[in-house]
Enzyme design. Structure first.
Site, PDB file in Angstrom:
ATOM      1  N   HIS A  99       3.617   1.388  -0.698  1.00 27.69           N
ATOM      2  CA  HIS A  99       4.632   0.484  -1.223  1.00 27.69           C
ATOM      3  C   HIS A  99       4.369  -0.965  -0.818  1.00 27.69           C
ATOM      4  O   HIS A  99       4.883  -1.882  -1.465  1.00 27.69           O
ATOM      5  CB  HIS A  99       6.023   0.947  -0.787  1.00 27.69           C
ATOM      6  CG  HIS A  99       6.535   2.094  -1.599  1.00 27.69           C
ATOM      7  ND1 HIS A  99       7.733   2.075  -2.269  1.00 27.69           N
ATOM      8  CD2 HIS A  99       5.976   3.317  -1.880  1.00 27.69           C
ATOM      9  CE1 HIS A  99       7.906   3.218  -2.916  1.00 27.69           C
ATOM     10  NE2 HIS A  99       6.853   3.987  -2.686  1.00 27.69           N
ATOM     11  N   HIS A 267       1.404  12.316  -4.340  1.00 29.65           N
ATOM     12  CA  HIS A 267       2.421  13.353  -4.245  1.00 29.65           C
ATOM     13  C   HIS A 267       1.880  14.657  -3.676  1.00 29.65           C
ATOM     14  O   HIS A 267       2.592  15.665  -3.657  1.00 29.65           O
ATOM     15  CB  HIS A 267       3.045  13.581  -5.617  1.00 29.65           C
ATOM     16  CG  HIS A 267       3.803  12.394  -6.118  1.00 29.65           C
ATOM     17  ND1 HIS A 267       4.255  12.265  -7.421  1.00 29.65           N
ATOM     18  CD2 HIS A 267       4.196  11.248  -5.482  1.00 29.65           C
ATOM     19  CE1 HIS A 267       4.891  11.107  -7.563  1.00 29.65           C
ATOM     20  NE2 HIS A 267       4.850  10.474  -6.397  1.00 29.65           N
TER      21      HIS A 267
END
Length: 726
Positions: A99, A267
């Site tokens: 992020h 993920h």
């Protein structure tokens, strides 16, 4: 009444709201005023380490292996105040690094992990960055231990890379060299929405066509780094989400294969958290009161940690073994059919229609308990989009290829905004030259510079041709991601050679003269272009009565077409260049605002911008030979005339073409003396720019103007010379 009586709020000596209230700043009272903060947002006065601090020198003292070992230990050293899922922080630190890097956008090179700006607002409080504050607090003991030898920016990215290593991925490499900033990049444009996660329709000319998203934006909504995991504007539809993913990742310099690899690899470890209600969370870090000590989103009811953590609102892991690098993501996504459901927090997500308990995800606190896995709308897009699905099948058939592709894409994601390899430091820098690093070979340094300058001066090229070509070559530099600039001489390659702002016909004529001179002298074309610009500036200073030698550092190299990703250079095309009084088209944004944006990307201050623009005008370096702003009868001499005549109250200034062109008229006779653009006149109308213009108009500052111009010019020409930095 006693003058010291503090019973009335109005008597309080503190200016209530003085730092935040509407109207407390110039732009608050006059929202259309030019905001120069962007030019000075990293003033040296904000840096507590002092002007003599050199991060690259500190890095040489860093025990890299000890640091990496401490990070490996941290991955399984669960803290009671913020316990690790399954006793492992690999998911946490992969997300913190991701992020930080994921805010990068190709259009203007802003965002990314290269400055440690995730520590500051607005990024530290974006909804998409919820609980990254916990990750940075977990890193603090390590930062404290190693101090100035490692920046926050480097530490954040390294933590994510080590997380993947601990999970079992063979990583591609890592480079140190990111230097921290010390206050927010608050003037970066992230969108015009006034609330987090507002519907994204305003970002698009047509929400059904993702390519109509307004530049330079890449994320689909305010407060996100990519797309909404619940679907377009929170409405599940994997095919529509796939279209937004493709556009968003392309705007972050990723192709389809890299996009699938990053989605699947991101993920493969960790989970989403939504086992609770978002309304029970405390404010974000920037809004939280002092007792929170910079920590936000704390659960005010219940435990709020472990299995009760609330982050995105989506709840569950993607795989059966969320701390291990494996093919579990593909096994889960393609091994089951999926249906829409809601998380405990009320978020839209997908669950398997049917799944054996053995294939379910372990509970984060008790692995013997099995929990329902999930997929987001973005994950479902990987399955339903034909192109993404085909890439997934390729990865499924070749797990090693998937791991290698992800490792390379992760390296690109986390290093994209660092610039060329000359900016990389440390023992783990890969040897391979990657095309997205804009590789440039080293150039020759042992040639007769004086002889080449003489040949250039005798070549017949005009002063304006030499100055304009050097400027056009250098002005593409972006300090945001350290791309562009004169090094490499890419101005002679596609796509730059055909950009309207570079005047292709004039450029071809100049290059036809300079290239043989470079070959004869044994110099690079890149050096020769810059040296020609310097010759032009020296001619202009001499014409103004000054004898100045413009500093020059040889060693630029010449890139080739094979070294150039032409598509990725398209966003570097200037749409306007106020320094040469040119706009490609009329835009909603004013020419003067576009000038400030260009100046900031080039790393210029307000006074450097002022000095350079005035000098370019009197040297006759305008695009297409335009006479706008050329306030002098002695074109080609580096005089103060632009500033003297701009500030002369014997003139009047009259708009003649929809306030885009102005006439400068003699106040008494009414005769037209010159013409000007908005960019020219803003240096007399804006109070800040006028203050600088007046300095350069003063009778006693002719020498200062020439000195300052040469210094600023040299700064522009050398902005991309990272090979000169120790």
């Amino acid at each position: 009444m006693d003058g010291n009586d503090m019973s009335s709020g109005g008597k309080c000596p503190v200016m209530h709201g003085g730092n935040t209230a509407m109207g407390s700043t110039v732009t608050g009272w006059w929202p259309n005023a030019l905001n120069f903060d962007i030019l000075h947002q990293h003033d040296v006065k904000s840096n507590p380490l002092g002007a003599d601090f050199n991060y690259h020198d500190e890095l040489k003292k860093l025990d890299v292996e000890a640091l990496k070992d401490d990070l490996r230990k941290l991955m399984t050293d669960s803290q009671e105040w913020w316990p690790a899922d399954w006793g492992s922080y690999v998911g946490m630190f992969a997300r913190v690094a991701w992020h930080a890097a994921g805010s990068y956008r190709l259009a203007d090179g802003r965002g990314g992990a290269g400055t440690g700006n995730q520590r500051f607002a607005p990024l530290n409080s974006w909804p998409d960055n919820v609980n990254t504050d916990k990750g940075r607090r977990l890193l603090w003991p390590i930062k404290k231990k190693y101090g100035n030898r490692v920046s926050w920016a480097d530490l954040i990215v390294l933590s994510g890379t080590i997380a993947y290593e601990v999970a079992g991925l063979k990583t591609y490499g890592f480079a140190f060299g990111r230097e921290d900033i010390w206050h927010p990049e608050k003037d970066t444009y992230w969108g015009d929405e006034k609330e987090w996660l507002a519907p994204s329709n305003s970002r698009y000319a047509d929400i059904e066509r993702p390519d109509t998203m307004a530049n330079p934006l890449a994320a689909v909504q305010m407060g996100l780094i990519y797309v909404n995991p619940e679907g377009v504007n929170g409405q599940p539809d994997p095919m529509k989400t796939a279209a937004q993913i493709r556009e968003t990742f392309a705007r972050m310099a990723m192709n389809d294969e890299e996009t699938v690899a990053l989605t699947a690899g991101g993920h493969t470890i960790g989970k989403s958290h939504g086992n609770g209600l978002a309304e029970n969370l405390s404010p974000d870090p920037e809004e939280a009161d002092v007792e929170y000590q910079g920590i936000g989103w704390m659960n005010t009811k219940g435990r709020g940690v472990g299995r009760d953590t609330v982050v995105s609102g989506i709840e569950g892991a993607w795989t059966s073994d969320p701390t291990k690098w494996d093919m579990g993501y593909f096994d889960m996504l393609f091994g089951h059919e999926w249906e829409l459901t809601k998380s405990p927090a009320g978020a839209n997500q997908w669950k398997p229609v049917q799944i054996d308990e053995k294939d379910m995800s372990p509970d984060v606190e008790d692995p013997s308990i099995k929990t329902m896995p999930m997929m987001t709308d973005a994950d479902m897009a990987m399955k339903v989009d034909p192109v993404y699905n085909e890439i997934c099948q390729k990865f499924i058939a070749d797990p090693e290829y998937f791991s290698e592709t992800f490792a390379r894409a992760w390296f690109k994601l986390t290093h994209r905004d660092m610039g060329p390899k000359a900016c990389y430091r440390g023992p783990d820098v890969p040897n391979e030259d990657l095309i997205w690093q804009d590789p440039i070979p080293a150039g020759p340094v042992n040639y007769d510079i004086g002889h080449l300058k003489t040949k250039i001066a005798e070549s017949g090229l005009s002063l304006s041709d030499m100055v304009a070509t050097a400027w056009d070559s250098a002005r593409t530099f972006r300090g945001s991601d350290k791309r562009g600039g004169a090094n490499g001489a890419r101005i002679r390659l596609a796509p730059q050679k055909d950009w309207p702002g570079n005047e292709p016909d004039r450029l071809a004529k100049v290059l036809a003269v300079l290239e043989p001179l470079a070959a004869e002298a044994g110099a690079s074309i890149a050096d020769t272009i810059v040296l020609a610009g310097n010759v032009g500036v020296e001619m202009a200073t001499k014409a103004a009565g000054h004898d100045v030698t413009v500093p020059f550092e040889p060693g630029r190299g010449d890139a080739t077409d094979e070294m150039t990703d032409a598509d990725s250079f398209e966003p570097l095309e200037p749409l306007a260049d106020g320094f040469r009084n040119w706009e490609k088209d009329e835009f909603v944004v004013s020419p003067e605002e576009m000038l400030l944006d260009r100046a900031q990307l080039m790393g210029l201050t307000a006074h450097e911008t002022t000095c350079l623009l005035g000098g370019m005008r009197v040297m006759g370096a305008n695009h297409g030979g335009s006479d706008l702003g050329v306030f002098t009868d002695n074109v080609g001499a580096l005089t103060q005339d632009f500033f003297v005549n701009l500030t002369d109250m014997g003139n009047t200034w009259v708009p003649v073409e929809d306030k885009m062109v102005y006439e400068i008229r003699d106040r008494v006779s009414g005769n037209v003396k010159w013409k000007a653009s908005r960019v020219d006149l803003v240096f007399g109308s804006n109070s800040i720019l006028r203050a600088y213009a007046e300095v350069y108009a003063q009778d006693d500052n002719a020498g200062k103007f020439v000195k300052d111009f040469v210094a600023a010019w040299t700064k522009v020409m050398n902005a991309d010379r990272f090979d000169l930095v120790s």
